[in-house]
Design a protein around this motif. Structure first.
Motif, PDB file in Angstrom:
ATOM      1  N   ASN A  58       0.823  -1.216   0.000  1.00  0.00           N
ATOM      2  CA  ASN A  58       0.000   0.000   0.000  1.00  0.00           C
ATOM      3  C   ASN A  58       0.858   1.268   0.000  1.00  0.00           C
ATOM      4  OD1 ASN A  58      -2.397  -1.493   0.057  1.00  0.00           O
ATOM      5  ND2 ASN A  58      -2.298  -1.652   2.279  1.00  0.00           N
ATOM      6  N   ARG A  59       1.894   1.287  -0.851  1.00  0.00           N
ATOM      7  CA  ARG A  59       2.806   2.423  -1.021  1.00  0.00           C
ATOM      8  C   ARG A  59       3.689   2.683   0.205  1.00  0.00           C
ATOM      9  NH1 ARG A  59      -0.868   6.790  -2.016  1.00  0.00           N
ATOM     10  NH2 ARG A  59       0.892   8.057  -1.415  1.00  0.00           N
ATOM     11  N   VAL A  60       3.686   1.805   1.192  1.00  0.00           N
ATOM     12  CA  VAL A  60       4.560   1.964   2.351  1.00  0.00           C
ATOM     13  C   VAL A  60       5.719   0.985   2.206  1.00  0.00           C
ATOM     14  CG1 VAL A  60       4.775   1.793   4.859  1.00  0.00           C
ATOM     15  CG2 VAL A  60       2.686   2.730   3.844  1.00  0.00           C
ATOM     16  N   LEU A  61       6.926   1.546   2.113  1.00  0.00           N
ATOM     17  CA  LEU A  61       8.139   0.755   2.008  1.00  0.00           C
ATOM     18  C   LEU A  61       8.691   0.565   3.417  1.00  0.00           C
ATOM     19  CD1 LEU A  61      10.171  -0.371  -0.193  1.00  0.00           C
ATOM     20  CD2 LEU A  61      11.527   1.660   0.346  1.00  0.00           C
ATOM     21  N   THR A  62       8.730  -0.678   3.877  1.00  0.00           N
ATOM     22  CA  THR A  62       9.216  -0.990   5.212  1.00  0.00           C
ATOM     23  C   THR A  62      10.560  -1.680   5.095  1.00  0.00           C
ATOM     24  OG1 THR A  62       6.943  -1.262   5.973  1.00  0.00           O
ATOM     25  CG2 THR A  62       8.674  -2.153   7.381  1.00  0.00           C
ATOM     26  N   ILE A  63      11.546  -1.144   5.811  1.00  0.00           N
ATOM     27  CA  ILE A  63      12.903  -1.675   5.783  1.00  0.00           C
ATOM     28  C   ILE A  63      13.251  -2.126   7.189  1.00  0.00           C
ATOM     29  CG2 ILE A  63      15.325  -1.128   5.350  1.00  0.00           C
ATOM     30  CD1 ILE A  63      14.254   1.082   3.423  1.00  0.00           C
ATOM     31  N   SER A  64      13.737  -3.351   7.307  1.00  0.00           N
ATOM     32  CA  SER A  64      14.162  -3.851   8.609  1.00  0.00           C
ATOM     33  C   SER A  64      15.421  -4.684   8.443  1.00  0.00           C
ATOM     34  CB  SER A  64      13.052  -4.666   9.275  1.00  0.00           C
ATOM     35  OG  SER A  64      12.709  -5.774   8.480  1.00  0.00           O
ATOM     36  N   GLY A  65      16.181  -4.758   9.510  1.00  0.00           N
ATOM     37  CA  GLY A  65      17.408  -5.546   9.488  1.00  0.00           C
ATOM     38  C   GLY A  65      17.799  -5.911  10.900  1.00  0.00           C
ATOM     39  N   HIS A  66      18.551  -6.995  11.025  1.00  0.00           N
ATOM     40  CA  HIS A  66      18.996  -7.442  12.342  1.00  0.00           C
ATOM     41  C   HIS A  66      20.517  -7.363  12.417  1.00  0.00           C
ATOM     42  CE1 HIS A  66      19.068  -9.505  16.139  1.00  0.00           C
ATOM     43  NE2 HIS A  66      19.973 -10.330  15.656  1.00  0.00           N
ATOM     44  N   ALA A  67      21.004  -6.702  13.459  1.00  0.00           N
ATOM     45  CA  ALA A  67      22.443  -6.598  13.696  1.00  0.00           C
ATOM     46  C   ALA A  67      22.819  -7.528  14.839  1.00  0.00           C
ATOM     47  CB  ALA A  67      22.828  -5.162  14.051  1.00  0.00           C
ATOM     48  N   GLY A  68      23.733  -8.419  14.577  1.00  0.00           N
ATOM     49  CA  GLY A  68      24.218  -9.309  15.622  1.00  0.00           C
ATOM     50  C   GLY A  68      25.295  -8.620  16.438  1.00  0.00           C
ATOM     51  N   THR A  69      25.735  -9.288  17.462  1.00  0.00           N
ATOM     52  CA  THR A  69      26.786  -8.745  18.314  1.00  0.00           C
ATOM     53  C   THR A  69      28.110  -8.784  17.564  1.00  0.00           C
ATOM     54  OG1 THR A  69      25.631  -9.591  20.231  1.00  0.00           O
ATOM     55  CG2 THR A  69      27.920  -8.962  20.547  1.00  0.00           C
ATOM     56  N   ALA A  70      28.802  -7.664  17.525  1.00  0.00           N
ATOM     57  CA  ALA A  70      30.106  -7.587  16.857  1.00  0.00           C
ATOM     58  C   ALA A  70      31.163  -8.217  17.751  1.00  0.00           C
ATOM     59  CB  ALA A  70      30.462  -6.141  16.563  1.00  0.00           C
ATOM     60  N   ARG A  71      31.851  -9.175  17.210  1.00  0.00           N
ATOM     61  CA  ARG A  71      32.957  -9.822  17.932  1.00  0.00           C
ATOM     62  C   ARG A  71      34.260  -9.437  17.242  1.00  0.00           C
ATOM     63  NH1 ARG A  71      30.260 -10.696  22.182  1.00  0.00           N
ATOM     64  NH2 ARG A  71      28.695 -12.312  22.113  1.00  0.00           N
ATOM     65  N   PRO A  72      35.092  -8.651  17.903  1.00  0.00           N
ATOM     66  CA  PRO A  72      36.314  -8.163  17.247  1.00  0.00           C
ATOM     67  C   PRO A  72      37.453  -9.170  17.182  1.00  0.00           C
ATOM     68  CG  PRO A  72      36.111  -7.238  19.448  1.00  0.00           C
ATOM     69  CD  PRO A  72      34.883  -8.061  19.210  1.00  0.00           C
ATOM     70  N   GLY A  73      37.167 -10.439  17.088  1.00  0.00           N
ATOM     71  CA  GLY A  73      38.221 -11.444  16.958  1.00  0.00           C
ATOM     72  C   GLY A  73      38.960 -11.645  18.269  1.00  0.00           C
ATOM     73  N   ARG A  74      40.269 -11.564  18.220  1.00  0.00           N
ATOM     74  CA  ARG A  74      41.094 -11.789  19.414  1.00  0.00           C
ATOM     75  C   ARG A  74      41.174 -10.569  20.323  1.00  0.00           C
ATOM     76  NH1 ARG A  74      46.252 -15.363  17.915  1.00  0.00           N
ATOM     77  NH2 ARG A  74      45.112 -17.144  17.093  1.00  0.00           N
ATOM     78  N   LEU A  75      40.629  -9.446  19.878  1.00  0.00           N
ATOM     79  CA  LEU A  75      40.690  -8.228  20.673  1.00  0.00           C
ATOM     80  C   LEU A  75      39.668  -8.264  21.801  1.00  0.00           C
ATOM     81  CD1 LEU A  75      40.930  -5.643  17.762  1.00  0.00           C
ATOM     82  CD2 LEU A  75      42.801  -6.618  19.088  1.00  0.00           C
ATOM     83  N   GLN A  76      40.000  -7.603  22.885  1.00  0.00           N
ATOM     84  CA  GLN A  76      39.058  -7.491  23.988  1.00  0.00           C
ATOM     85  C   GLN A  76      38.284  -6.192  23.824  1.00  0.00           C
ATOM     86  OE1 GLN A  76      40.796  -7.584  27.875  1.00  0.00           O
ATOM     87  NE2 GLN A  76      38.863  -7.217  28.906  1.00  0.00           N
ATOM     88  N   LEU A  77      36.971  -6.295  23.770  1.00  0.00           N
ATOM     89  CA  LEU A  77      36.120  -5.137  23.585  1.00  0.00           C
ATOM     90  C   LEU A  77      36.094  -4.322  24.870  1.00  0.00           C
ATOM     91  CD1 LEU A  77      34.221  -3.766  21.555  1.00  0.00           C
ATOM     92  CD2 LEU A  77      32.358  -5.075  22.568  1.00  0.00           C
ATOM     93  N   VAL A  78      36.514  -3.060  24.780  1.00  0.00           N
ATOM     94  CA  VAL A  78      36.567  -2.176  25.943  1.00  0.00           C
ATOM     95  C   VAL A  78      35.339  -1.281  25.990  1.00  0.00           C
ATOM     96  CG1 VAL A  78      37.883  -0.319  27.052  1.00  0.00           C
ATOM     97  CG2 VAL A  78      39.080  -2.193  25.917  1.00  0.00           C
ATOM     98  N   HIS A  79      34.854  -0.861  24.823  1.00  0.00           N
ATOM     99  CA  HIS A  79      33.700   0.033  24.753  1.00  0.00           C
ATOM    100  C   HIS A  79      32.933  -0.276  23.472  1.00  0.00           C
ATOM    101  CE1 HIS A  79      31.320   3.680  25.195  1.00  0.00           C
ATOM    102  NE2 HIS A  79      31.578   3.949  23.935  1.00  0.00           N
ATOM    103  N   ALA A  80      31.614  -0.328  23.564  1.00  0.00           N
ATOM    104  CA  ALA A  80      30.779  -0.584  22.382  1.00  0.00           C
ATOM    105  C   ALA A  80      29.615   0.387  22.362  1.00  0.00           C
ATOM    106  CB  ALA A  80      30.263  -2.019  22.390  1.00  0.00           C
TER     107      ALA A  80
END
Length: 131
Positions: A58-80
């Motif tokens: 009905n002419r309404v464009l709906t956009i959605s997406g899911h973002a998972g948790t970012a894992r920076p590999g071997r780095l320790q996440l200090v702030h997100a």
């Protein structure tokens, strides 16, 4: 084309919980018009192309997406600042958008949705002859 009246930033929406238990964010969006095409640019960091859903009803464009948790590999996440959650945004399209030619591309957290205008809505150039 119009959009819903919301603050254009990545803040949790009024209904902050989803069925998955994550947050809902409204992605930042730019709207560009050029050469008979309207382009929507939406920031959706952490969202992969398979995790984006776009629907037109009905002419309404709906956009959605899911973002998972970012894992920076071997780095320790200090702030997100980007968290796990869903992005949702809706746009009401004008009648001169061709729904059969809408295209979308996701690259580096930026979703580009191309909305071509119908042929009838394209400006016509009239040639002027010398008399």
């Amino acid at each position: 084309m119009t959009t819903e009246m919301t603050a254009p930033d990545k803040r949790p929406a009024d209904a902050p919980e989803t069925a998955r238990g994550g947050r809902i964010y409204r992605p930042l969006a730019d709207i560009v018009e050029r050469d008979g095409t309207v382009t929507l640019l939406l920031e959706m960091p952490g969202v992969a192309a398979p995790d984006v859903e776009i629907a037109l009803e009905n002419r309404v464009l709906t956009i959605s997406g899911h973002a998972g948790t970012a894992r920076p590999g071997r780095l320790q996440l200090v702030h997100a600042e980007y968290g796990e959650g869903d992005y949702e945004r809706a746009f009401t399209l004008s009648e001169d958008i061709d729904p059969d030619r809408i295209a979308a591309e996701m690259k580096d957290g930026l979703l580009r949705v191309t909305l071509p205008r119908t042929e009838a809505a394209q400006p016509k150039k009239i040639a002027v002859r010398s008399a």
